[in-house]
Motif scaffolding. Sequence first.
Motif, PDB file in Angstrom:
ATOM      1  N   ASP A 197       0.906  -1.276   0.031  1.00 53.26           N
ATOM      2  CA  ASP A 197      -0.037  -0.035  -0.103  1.00 53.26           C
ATOM      3  C   ASP A 197       0.892   1.239  -0.011  1.00 53.26           C
ATOM      4  O   ASP A 197       0.413   2.325  -0.757  1.00 53.26           O
ATOM      5  CB  ASP A 197      -1.116  -0.038   1.077  1.00 53.26           C
ATOM      6  N   ALA A 198       1.734   1.414   0.773  1.00 51.49           N
ATOM      7  CA  ALA A 198       2.816   2.405   0.867  1.00 51.49           C
ATOM      8  C   ALA A 198       3.521   2.550  -0.556  1.00 51.49           C
ATOM      9  O   ALA A 198       3.609   3.910  -0.959  1.00 51.49           O
ATOM     10  CB  ALA A 198       3.735   2.221   1.864  1.00 51.49           C
ATOM     11  N   TRP A 199       4.079   1.584  -1.024  1.00 47.94           N
ATOM     12  CA  TRP A 199       4.741   2.011  -2.362  1.00 47.94           C
ATOM     13  C   TRP A 199       3.673   2.018  -3.426  1.00 47.94           C
ATOM     14  O   TRP A 199       4.054   2.662  -4.599  1.00 47.94           O
ATOM     15  CB  TRP A 199       5.578   0.648  -2.461  1.00 47.94           C
ATOM     16  N   HIS A 200       2.472   1.686  -3.415  1.00 46.67           N
ATOM     17  CA  HIS A 200       1.650   1.973  -4.207  1.00 46.67           C
ATOM     18  C   HIS A 200       1.245   3.322  -4.378  1.00 46.67           C
ATOM     19  O   HIS A 200       1.385   3.991  -5.413  1.00 46.67           O
ATOM     20  CB  HIS A 200       0.192   1.063  -4.097  1.00 46.67           C
ATOM     21  N   GLN A 201       1.211   3.984  -3.217  1.00 46.88           N
ATOM     22  CA  GLN A 201       0.926   5.454  -3.155  1.00 46.88           C
ATOM     23  C   GLN A 201       2.276   6.272  -3.725  1.00 46.88           C
ATOM     24  O   GLN A 201       2.241   7.285  -4.419  1.00 46.88           O
ATOM     25  CB  GLN A 201       0.566   5.685  -1.704  1.00 46.88           C
ATOM     26  N   ARG A 202       3.545   5.741  -3.547  1.00 47.09           N
ATOM     27  CA  ARG A 202       4.552   6.190  -3.687  1.00 47.09           C
ATOM     28  C   ARG A 202       5.145   6.289  -5.074  1.00 47.09           C
ATOM     29  O   ARG A 202       5.313   7.360  -5.704  1.00 47.09           O
ATOM     30  CB  ARG A 202       5.593   5.638  -2.709  1.00 47.09           C
ATOM     31  N   VAL A 203       5.117   5.143  -5.475  1.00 42.33           N
ATOM     32  CA  VAL A 203       5.719   5.105  -6.980  1.00 42.33           C
ATOM     33  C   VAL A 203       4.628   4.262  -7.881  1.00 42.33           C
ATOM     34  O   VAL A 203       5.120   4.254  -9.304  1.00 42.33           O
ATOM     35  CB  VAL A 203       7.137   4.307  -6.969  1.00 42.33           C
ATOM     36  N   GLY A 204       3.398   4.344  -7.545  1.00 40.02           N
ATOM     37  CA  GLY A 204       2.342   3.601  -8.655  1.00 40.02           C
ATOM     38  C   GLY A 204       2.573   2.187  -8.665  1.00 40.02           C
ATOM     39  O   GLY A 204       2.176   1.651  -9.747  1.00 40.02           O
TER      40      GLY A 204
END
Length: 402
Positions: A179-186
């Motif tokens: 979830d965190a990296w989805h928000q960060r780098v798509g």
Amino acid sequence: MGIDKQDLPYYLMPRPPQSAIDIQSGVDRYLFILLQAQACIYRPVDDCVMSPVIEPKLESVAEMPMPKLLPEMRQEKAAAGGVLATLKLIVGYTRQLLQLRKQLSELPNRSEGLIHVNRVGCEIQTIAARLAGFSTVVTTVHNLPGEDAPAQHWFRRCIEWLSFACGDRHICVSHATFDAWHQRVGLRRDQVEIIYNGMTPPDYSQFDRDQYRSKLLPAATDAVWIGICARLHPMKGHAVLLQAFARLLQGGEHPEVALVIAGSGGLDQELQQLAKDLEIEDSVYFLGHRTDAIEFAAAIDINVLPSIHSETLGYSLIEAMFAARPSVVSDVGGMKELVQNSGGGKVVKAYDVEALADALACYLSNPTQMVADGQKAQSYALEHLTADKMAAATMEAYAKLV
């Protein structure tokens, strides 16, 4: 779907620790366990090039990034940068990227092989592997995005995006990590496997808990031990824990309780001073670095992990679960997932001293629930968090690619 372990070379990067004594971090432990479980297929790769990541110096409890202070910290640190600092950052990353690419280019069978890169955040290993000609690049993501000002730098954000783009498959150690990296780098869900960390179930048949406790802390053998096993770093939330423990002792309802802190780091003296300032030093024990984490997990009564940021899925939580100990954890990263899925503990809001003290007091007031939750944690760990299960899921992720 299976794969023939003899057909393709599998490279594991960086080189795992050679023995359990050499383990210094959760990433080390992950690599060591994975190599043990699948030793016949991996060719470890030395990673002698370190990424030039600029980290904030948070070596003081007084500098902990409490939420209300984060904007001010970011503004102050951002103002300290400039064009020259950015140029140095670009040159440093470029130089080390080229050096690592050259190193990886010397490995045989790159075009047919797979490399599994285990790193965190803004790093160049996957980029270098792709440039070196590896046909398949798999990563395990061991951290959450940085919250400090250097982590917001536009060039570092570009490196992060490119680093993920160069991987064919990404293993996230928790849903919170994805979830965190989805928000960060798509990062897309179809690019990701969620595989929880695992470990070999410990054999406690020969472990004498009473003897271990009496030898380690003779003065507190009969107390209820609230334990934490983590390096002494601001992200682990030791300062929050000390304040919660002080609050716990204020009412005088739990006199026979000890806070046992295993781990070393730059905050050692400052945390000991904080314990004195809070007038709880007689009930707090600093043990320093330990190589017997498995035994320590079984010796304590309640495990606590009050991390305040950047925590994905600490191994000390999994060790406590296998030892049938309930855990009180903060809602940072993936720790809450294991606690909620298993029912083997309590989740509190990060930084919340009162909530942490109340959760600990609940167990101290109800030993039956403490034991029951510990057993729930152990049952879940034996079913879902073994090294064999982690390794099998990892091999399945490889099979989808090769």
